[in-house]
Motif scaffolding. Structure first.
Motif, PDB file in Angstrom:
ATOM      1  N   THR A   2      42.386  36.512  21.953  1.00  0.00           N
ATOM      2  CA  THR A   2      42.704  37.105  23.250  1.00  0.00           C
ATOM      3  C   THR A   2      41.789  38.279  23.538  1.00  0.00           C
ATOM      4  OG1 THR A   2      44.341  38.638  22.330  1.00  0.00           O
ATOM      5  CG2 THR A   2      45.134  36.476  23.022  1.00  0.00           C
ATOM      6  N   VAL A   3      41.567  38.510  24.813  1.00  0.00           N
ATOM      7  CA  VAL A   3      40.953  39.727  25.324  1.00  0.00           C
ATOM      8  C   VAL A   3      41.998  40.393  26.201  1.00  0.00           C
ATOM      9  CG1 VAL A   3      39.125  40.708  26.738  1.00  0.00           C
ATOM     10  CG2 VAL A   3      38.616  38.784  25.236  1.00  0.00           C
ATOM     11  N   ARG A   4      42.319  41.635  25.908  1.00  0.00           N
ATOM     12  CA  ARG A   4      43.413  42.318  26.601  1.00  0.00           C
ATOM     13  C   ARG A   4      42.886  43.514  27.377  1.00  0.00           C
ATOM     14  NH1 ARG A   4      48.591  40.811  24.635  1.00  0.00           N
ATOM     15  NH2 ARG A   4      48.443  39.433  22.816  1.00  0.00           N
ATOM     16  N   ALA A   5      43.505  43.745  28.531  1.00  0.00           N
ATOM     17  CA  ALA A   5      43.186  44.901  29.376  1.00  0.00           C
ATOM     18  C   ALA A   5      44.362  45.864  29.323  1.00  0.00           C
ATOM     19  CB  ALA A   5      42.910  44.457  30.802  1.00  0.00           C
ATOM     20  N   TRP A   6      44.045  47.156  29.079  1.00  0.00           N
ATOM     21  CA  TRP A   6      45.073  48.174  28.904  1.00  0.00           C
ATOM     22  C   TRP A   6      44.983  49.209  30.023  1.00  0.00           C
ATOM     23  CZ3 TRP A   6      47.835  46.572  24.767  1.00  0.00           C
ATOM     24  CH2 TRP A   6      47.162  45.794  23.805  1.00  0.00           C
ATOM     25  N   ASP A   7      46.133  49.525  30.591  1.00  0.00           N
ATOM     26  CA  ASP A   7      46.238  50.539  31.635  1.00  0.00           C
ATOM     27  C   ASP A   7      46.425  51.902  30.963  1.00  0.00           C
ATOM     28  OD1 ASP A   7      46.725  52.158  33.781  1.00  0.00           O
ATOM     29  OD2 ASP A   7      48.271  50.895  34.674  1.00  0.00           O
ATOM     30  N   LEU A   8      45.487  52.837  31.166  1.00  0.00           N
ATOM     31  CA  LEU A   8      45.552  54.154  30.538  1.00  0.00           C
ATOM     32  C   LEU A   8      46.382  55.144  31.337  1.00  0.00           C
ATOM     33  CD1 LEU A   8      41.894  54.537  29.209  1.00  0.00           C
ATOM     34  CD2 LEU A   8      43.935  53.738  28.019  1.00  0.00           C
ATOM     35  N   PHE A   9      46.976  54.705  32.445  1.00  0.00           N
ATOM     36  CA  PHE A   9      47.941  55.527  33.168  1.00  0.00           C
ATOM     37  C   PHE A   9      49.374  55.221  32.709  1.00  0.00           C
ATOM     38  CE2 PHE A   9      45.175  56.401  37.138  1.00  0.00           C
ATOM     39  CZ  PHE A   9      44.651  57.508  36.502  1.00  0.00           C
ATOM     40  N   PHE A  39      43.462  37.766  28.636  1.00  0.00           N
ATOM     41  CA  PHE A  39      42.515  36.681  28.890  1.00  0.00           C
ATOM     42  C   PHE A  39      42.475  35.767  27.674  1.00  0.00           C
ATOM     43  CE2 PHE A  39      41.162  40.605  30.947  1.00  0.00           C
ATOM     44  CZ  PHE A  39      41.069  40.221  32.272  1.00  0.00           C
ATOM     45  N   THR A  40      42.723  34.473  27.895  1.00  0.00           N
ATOM     46  CA  THR A  40      42.762  33.503  26.810  1.00  0.00           C
ATOM     47  C   THR A  40      41.864  32.316  27.141  1.00  0.00           C
ATOM     48  OG1 THR A  40      44.709  32.453  27.802  1.00  0.00           O
ATOM     49  CG2 THR A  40      45.098  34.169  26.156  1.00  0.00           C
ATOM     50  N   THR A  41      41.766  31.410  26.197  1.00  0.00           N
ATOM     51  CA  THR A  41      40.938  30.211  26.339  1.00  0.00           C
ATOM     52  C   THR A  41      41.817  28.976  26.211  1.00  0.00           C
ATOM     53  OG1 THR A  41      40.462  30.274  23.965  1.00  0.00           O
ATOM     54  CG2 THR A  41      38.904  31.368  25.426  1.00  0.00           C
ATOM     55  N   PRO A  42      41.338  27.818  26.706  1.00  0.00           N
ATOM     56  CA  PRO A  42      42.156  26.585  26.604  1.00  0.00           C
ATOM     57  C   PRO A  42      42.526  26.234  25.170  1.00  0.00           C
ATOM     58  CG  PRO A  42      40.355  26.284  28.149  1.00  0.00           C
ATOM     59  CD  PRO A  42      40.124  27.596  27.488  1.00  0.00           C
ATOM     60  N   SER A  43      41.615  26.450  24.240  1.00  0.00           N
ATOM     61  CA  SER A  43      41.895  26.233  22.824  1.00  0.00           C
ATOM     62  C   SER A  43      41.617  27.535  22.078  1.00  0.00           C
ATOM     63  CB  SER A  43      41.037  25.101  22.262  1.00  0.00           C
ATOM     64  OG  SER A  43      39.654  25.371  22.465  1.00  0.00           O
ATOM     65  N   SER A  63      33.181  28.777  17.901  1.00  0.00           N
ATOM     66  CA  SER A  63      32.646  27.733  18.780  1.00  0.00           C
ATOM     67  C   SER A  63      31.269  28.064  19.326  1.00  0.00           C
ATOM     68  CB  SER A  63      33.609  27.494  19.948  1.00  0.00           C
ATOM     69  OG  SER A  63      33.693  28.656  20.767  1.00  0.00           O
ATOM     70  N   PHE A  64      30.746  29.263  19.078  1.00  0.00           N
ATOM     71  CA  PHE A  64      29.406  29.723  19.486  1.00  0.00           C
ATOM     72  C   PHE A  64      29.246  29.730  21.005  1.00  0.00           C
ATOM     73  CE2 PHE A  64      28.311  27.033  15.537  1.00  0.00           C
ATOM     74  CZ  PHE A  64      28.886  27.967  14.708  1.00  0.00           C
ATOM     75  N   GLU A  65      30.335  29.962  21.728  1.00  0.00           N
ATOM     76  CA  GLU A  65      30.304  29.956  23.194  1.00  0.00           C
ATOM     77  C   GLU A  65      30.585  31.353  23.731  1.00  0.00           C
ATOM     78  OE1 GLU A  65      32.052  25.464  24.031  1.00  0.00           O
ATOM     79  OE2 GLU A  65      33.426  27.130  23.614  1.00  0.00           O
ATOM     80  N   ILE A  66      30.263  31.537  25.018  1.00  0.00           N
ATOM     81  CA  ILE A  66      30.554  32.776  25.728  1.00  0.00           C
ATOM     82  C   ILE A  66      31.494  32.435  26.879  1.00  0.00           C
ATOM     83  CG2 ILE A  66      29.612  34.730  27.010  1.00  0.00           C
ATOM     84  CD1 ILE A  66      26.961  34.245  25.576  1.00  0.00           C
ATOM     85  N   PHE A  67      32.641  33.066  26.908  1.00  0.00           N
ATOM     86  CA  PHE A  67      33.640  32.802  27.943  1.00  0.00           C
ATOM     87  C   PHE A  67      33.578  33.899  28.997  1.00  0.00           C
ATOM     88  CE2 PHE A  67      35.073  30.491  24.278  1.00  0.00           C
ATOM     89  CZ  PHE A  67      35.642  29.331  24.785  1.00  0.00           C
ATOM     90  N   VAL A  68      33.702  33.483  30.250  1.00  0.00           N
ATOM     91  CA  VAL A  68      33.592  34.390  31.398  1.00  0.00           C
ATOM     92  C   VAL A  68      34.886  34.318  32.202  1.00  0.00           C
ATOM     93  CG1 VAL A  68      32.234  35.038  33.427  1.00  0.00           C
ATOM     94  CG2 VAL A  68      31.106  33.942  31.466  1.00  0.00           C
ATOM     95  N   TRP A  69      35.516  35.500  32.444  1.00  0.00           N
ATOM     96  CA  TRP A  69      36.761  35.575  33.212  1.00  0.00           C
ATOM     97  C   TRP A  69      36.592  36.485  34.424  1.00  0.00           C
ATOM     98  CZ3 TRP A  69      36.839  36.243  27.841  1.00  0.00           C
ATOM     99  CH2 TRP A  69      37.519  35.265  27.101  1.00  0.00           C
ATOM    100  N   SER A  70      37.499  36.292  35.362  1.00  0.00           N
ATOM    101  CA  SER A  70      37.608  37.199  36.505  1.00  0.00           C
ATOM    102  C   SER A  70      38.631  38.279  36.178  1.00  0.00           C
ATOM    103  CB  SER A  70      38.039  36.443  37.759  1.00  0.00           C
ATOM    104  OG  SER A  70      38.377  37.344  38.796  1.00  0.00           O
ATOM    105  N   MET A  71      38.243  39.527  36.406  1.00  0.00           N
ATOM    106  CA  MET A  71      39.138  40.625  36.088  1.00  0.00           C
ATOM    107  C   MET A  71      40.361  40.636  37.011  1.00  0.00           C
ATOM    108  SD  MET A  71      39.762  43.224  34.182  1.00  0.00           S
ATOM    109  CE  MET A  71      40.907  44.590  34.249  1.00  0.00           C
ATOM    110  N   THR A 104      41.858  38.065  38.729  1.00  0.00           N
ATOM    111  CA  THR A 104      42.772  36.918  38.660  1.00  0.00           C
ATOM    112  C   THR A 104      43.075  36.452  37.241  1.00  0.00           C
ATOM    113  OG1 THR A 104      40.957  35.347  38.844  1.00  0.00           O
ATOM    114  CG2 THR A 104      41.936  36.161  40.907  1.00  0.00           C
ATOM    115  N   SER A 105      42.341  36.976  36.253  1.00  0.00           N
ATOM    116  CA  SER A 105      42.479  36.549  34.849  1.00  0.00           C
ATOM    117  C   SER A 105      42.115  35.077  34.658  1.00  0.00           C
ATOM    118  CB  SER A 105      43.911  36.770  34.331  1.00  0.00           C
ATOM    119  OG  SER A 105      44.292  38.104  34.470  1.00  0.00           O
ATOM    120  N   ARG A 106      41.446  34.484  35.633  1.00  0.00           N
ATOM    121  CA  ARG A 106      41.092  33.063  35.556  1.00  0.00           C
ATOM    122  C   ARG A 106      39.770  32.882  34.828  1.00  0.00           C
ATOM    123  NH1 ARG A 106      38.560  29.307  39.032  1.00  0.00           N
ATOM    124  NH2 ARG A 106      38.052  31.008  40.473  1.00  0.00           N
TER     125      ARG A 106
END
Length: 895
Positions: free
Chosen positions: A450-457, A465-469, A492-500, A502-504
């Motif tokens: 997972t990649v997580r976004a934290w609110d510092l307020f 942010f997660t991946t299908p597998s 998997s040697f891949e680079i995953f790209v997300w939208s901040m 929509t988390s999509r």
């Protein structure tokens, strides 16, 4: 290049005992000492290092001197106010107990079975400041605890032979045996003198053992007086048998005691003093009786630490199950019985007033200061108890985020050195962290997929942010707009790209044939650079969706990649120890730095070759450009961090991150005497050892970051640097090392560094000029001395009407130093208008010089701008919420 060690973050406590001196808490962290101001909520690390991990510390009663002893029995005698080492001494055996006398003139040291009394050094110049006064060899096992009497004439000693001994420090004509306190069934953990409340006369003794038993011993004055009135020996008969003294010695002792009794009677006739009954009889010759036995009833947990406050007559104890208790003595009334954690409490102490309790847990790296009357925390800090893998500065350089193998993300305040929030939602090691440009959001990537976004307020996880597998992420990058997040994987040697927003998941970039350990967006455009173990660096156009637009081939695995702040240069490190610089716009190789010899560190204990011939660790795993891109910092699996000039490709400086011999890879040459048939002696575990298990023992089995060709060391932790970051202001940089996060800065005002010094430039001259109202001369003298406290003092003596004239007379060579002082004052001083007027006048009077020398003055200007911006934001938040109150106050003032 003038960076100096400033602080150590990421660990508040690593084992040993802690000491409170005044309002400061001193705690060992590896081979360093951390000092925490409990009133100002500020922490710093003393600049010196011990040879190995610190095991015992002691502070003199006046707080001027600190004695630090490491695992190798090397001791440092430190001037605590000046933070400088005065003397060195090496004890011949392992130090198990250490304590200053009540008057600070003597030091009691437990060296295994021996008790040594040393004269405490002072400020005077001496050829050999330490002088051995006495040595007692009566103990049959290792000494575990010490306590001095209020007059420093007697000392209580507890040991593992289940006995407590009372020694007389002063020498007598006939050597006498100590008084024995017997009855415990397990080793003694603590011994303490108890005194009467109205006087300082010793009246009782407390002895505490590991099985949770506390014995109270009272001084039997009546029996002692009756026994001594006939001239008999005041020691119990069974003790005389143990001593085995001759009849002649007994007669001499009886004569001495008879003379003391006569003197006591004369004093009693002349005075009504309460202490006269026993003033002439030594304590170790008097009769003690066991008043009562009490038990803490925490079985099967063991009592691990204890402390006693003499004025309050209270005892605090800590147990191996994380429970602590506070008891009122001698009635043994439980005031508090609480649990901190499930791990062993390794230290517990009172402060001088007795209202604060300090607890330390070495396994968790936890340090607590608790006010027991109000039941509130004064301090609650816990560092990472596994290696720190990554770190990141906030855009304003005020905060520092760290991620570690303990699955936690911590955010620290750089100025105070305190951790103010911990995020623990990750379920595996955190491998990368990054701040968003708005300074209010933090991102972290982990091996849990997972990649997580934290609110510092609000201090919460608001995006995941997660991946299908399931995938394991080891690198992270955010574009300048904060709209796109990229993460590289190790499996998997891949680079995953997300939208901040929509988390999509927007895209999956494929093409690498190895783990993607380096990932970074260009500071000037949306181009993404990635490095992999497949010996390539690829440039991706993420927003256009064209995939890899450029590929840079290398001869060896690429370990990391970094963009220069202007985006016109790309630096990458390879497994052969080289740093390669590319032009990312034209795809041209610019130049290469050969760093194998520079990064080569010490020899590991598992190495079969010398440090010069070994190939392990001779590469850089982390790179970081300076704020202006003129130099680059590089670190790896070594005790060194290298600073290179980018334009000339030369080594400017090497920083040695540690000199701790408790770590592996610090020594260049190993001692063959430490080698046995079973391997190095330091790597052989002693099953019978009862040494407190701290953080260093937990980190065994570290896999060396999983790099190709890395050697697994199952012994001591290896000295290495996992991540390097330079602050956006360029005034400091941080390194995630084995011992924690090391902070280096050029903003160290404590070190005396005069600008223009002669015989007439003294602090007395500054005070004299201020008394004569010569404010301009006083300010110039303080700037020449370059002592921050004097500069601030002279600034506040200047009248508001005199600021323009004095500002215009300031020499230009002092402008940078004056700006640094104003930047610091804006963060701590309430006189905002006064300081801002100073800044305005300096810019008006010296604007031409500032424009011409903007490159030299840029760090100071950025620091000043940062302080003003932060102040402006704070006022913007305060004023709207108090608008009506301000209107009322203004209307009241006009009337």
């Amino acid at each position: 290049m003038n960076f100096r060690f400033q602080n150590l973050l990421g660990a508040a406590y690593r084992g040993g005992n802690v000491v409170i001196s005044g309002d400061s808490l001193l705690s060992p962290v590896g081979n360093r000492i951390s000092v925490t101001d409990l009133i100002k909520s500020h922490t710093l690390t003393l600049p010196f290092e011990a040879k190995s991990n610190v095991s015992r510390i002691a502070v003199s009663p006046d707080g001027d001197f600190l004695l630090v002893v490491d695992d190798s029995s090397r001791a440092l005698f430190v001037n605590l106010p000046r933070r400088t080492v005065l003397h060195h001494i090496t004890f011949k055996k392992r130090v198990t107990a250490l304590r200053f006398s009540s008057d600070g003139s003597l030091i009691a040291v437990g060296l295994g079975k021996l008790l040594q009394i040393w004269r405490s050094p002072s400020f005077r110049k001496e050829f050999f400041p330490f002088k051995l006064v006495r040595t007692f060899s009566d103990c049959a096992a290792a000494i575990t605890s010490l306590d001095w009497s209020p007059n420093s004439d007697y000392i209580l000693v507890g040991s593992k032979d289940l006995a407590v001994r009372l020694f007389c420090v002063k020498k007598t004509e006939v050597r006498t045996r100590p008084f024995l306190f017997l009855g415990h069934r397990e080793p003694v953990v603590g011994v303490f003198f108890g005194t009467e409340k109205k006087t300082t006369r010793v009246c009782r003794v407390y002895t505490i053992s590991r099985d949770g038993a506390i014995f109270t011993w009272n001084l039997d004055e009546i029996s002692s007086s009756e026994d001594n009135s006939g001239g008999s020996i005041c020691n119990p008969p069974q003790q005389r048998n143990l001593e085995g003294e001759s009849d002649d010695n007994n007669k001499v002792i009886a004569d001495e005691i008879g003379t003391a009794i006569v003197d006591r009677k004369r004093k009693r006739e002349c005075s009504d003093d309460v202490d006269a009954d026993t003033s002439g009889i030594p304590l170790h010759r008097m009769k003690w009786e066991l008043l009562k036995k009490d038990f803490f009833m925490q079985a099967p947990a063991r009592l691990t630490t204890c402390d006693y406050h003499r004025e309050l007559d209270m005892v605090v104890v800590g147990f191996s199950n994380g429970v602590f208790g506070l008891y009122q003595m001698p009635d043994f009334v439980c005031v508090h019985l609480l649990s901190i954690s499930r791990e062993k409490i390794t230290t517990a102490v009172f402060n001088k007033l007795g209202n604060w309790l300090t607890f330390g847990c070495a396994k968790l790296g936890q340090l607590l200061v608790w006010e027991w009357r109000s039941e509130s925390y004064i301090l609650k800090q816990q560092g990472h108890y596994f290696d720190v893998n990554c770190l990141a500065y906030s855009p304003d350089s005020q905060m520092l985020a760290t991620g570690a193998d303990d699955n936690k993300v911590k955010v620290w305040t750089v100025s105070s050195g305190f951790c103010f929030i911990t995020f623990s939602e990750h379920t595996n090691a955190v491998t990368a962290v990054s701040f968003m440009d708005n300074n209010h959001c933090l991102l972290s990537a982990s091996l849990d997929g997972t990649v997580r976004a934290w609110d510092l307020f609000r201090y919460r996880n608001f995006r995941t942010f997660t991946t299908p597998s399931p995938r394991q992420f080891v690198s992270l990058a955010v574009d300048q707009s904060g709209e796109v997040i990229c993460a590289g994987t190790i499996d998997s040697f891949e680079i995953f790209v997300w939208s901040m927003k929509t988390s999509r998941l927007l895209d999956i970039l494929s093409g690498h044939q190895g783990p993607v350990h380096g990932l970074m967006f260009s500071p000037t455009n949306g181009v993404l650079a990635s490095s992999s173990w497949d010996k390539t660096v690829r440039i991706w156009d993420v927003f256009e969706g064209k995939g890899a637009v450029e590929t840079f081939q290398h001869n060896h695995d690429v370990l990391t990649v970094s963009y220069r702040p202007d985006g016109k240069q790309l630096a990458c490190s390879t497994l052969d120890g080289q740093i390669t610089f590319w032009d990312p716009l034209d795809g041209i190789l610019m130049y290469t730095i050969e760093g194998r010899r520079d990064i080569a560190g010490g020899r590991l204990m598992t190495d079969r070759r010398s440090a010069a011939n070994s190939t392990s660790g001779k590469y850089f795993t982390t790179l970081c450009y300076s704020a202006d891109g003129s130099y680059i910092l590089a670190g790896g699996s070594s005790k060194y961090i290298c600073m290179y000039d980018v334009a000339d490709q030369v080594l400017l400086r090497r920083f040695q991150i540690t000199r701790n011999l408790s770590l592996d890879g610090v020594l260049d040459f190993l001692n063959s005497k430490r080698m046995t048939d079973d391997g190095p002696l330091d790597l052989i575990d002693d099953e019978n050892s009862d040494v407190d298990v701290g953080i260093d023992q937990q980190r065994r089995g570290n896999l060396g970051q999983g790099l190709p060709g890395a050697i697994t060391n199952l012994g001591r932790p290896i000295a290495r640097t996992k991540c390097l970051k330079i602050s956006p202001t360029g005034r400091s940089w941080a390194a995630a090392t084995t011992e924690g996060v090391l902070m280096y800065s050029i903003d160290d005002s404590f070190i005396f560094d005069p600008t223009d010094l002669d015989i007439d430039v003294t602090p007395e001259a500054v005070d004299s000029a201020l008394s004569e109202a010569q404010h301009q001369r006083a300010l110039l003298l303080s700037l020449r001395l370059n002592e921050e406290s004097l500069i601030k003092k002279c600034i506040f003596f200047v009248k508001t009407s005199d600021i323009p004239s004095i500002a215009s007379s300031i020499p230009v060579k002092y402008l940078q130093r004056l700006m640094e002082v104003f930047s610091d004052l804006l963060e701590s001083c309430p006189h905002l208008e006064f300081i801002l007027q100073w800044c305005q006048e300096l810019c008006k009077r010296h604007g031409h010089f500032i424009r011409q020398n903007s490159r030299t003055l840029l760090p100071a200007l950025r620091s000043l701008q940062k302080s003003i911006t932060k102040l402006h934001q704070d006022l913007m938040d305060v004023c709207p919420s108090n608008e009506y109150s301000l209107q009322y106050l203004c209307s009241t003032g006009s009337r």
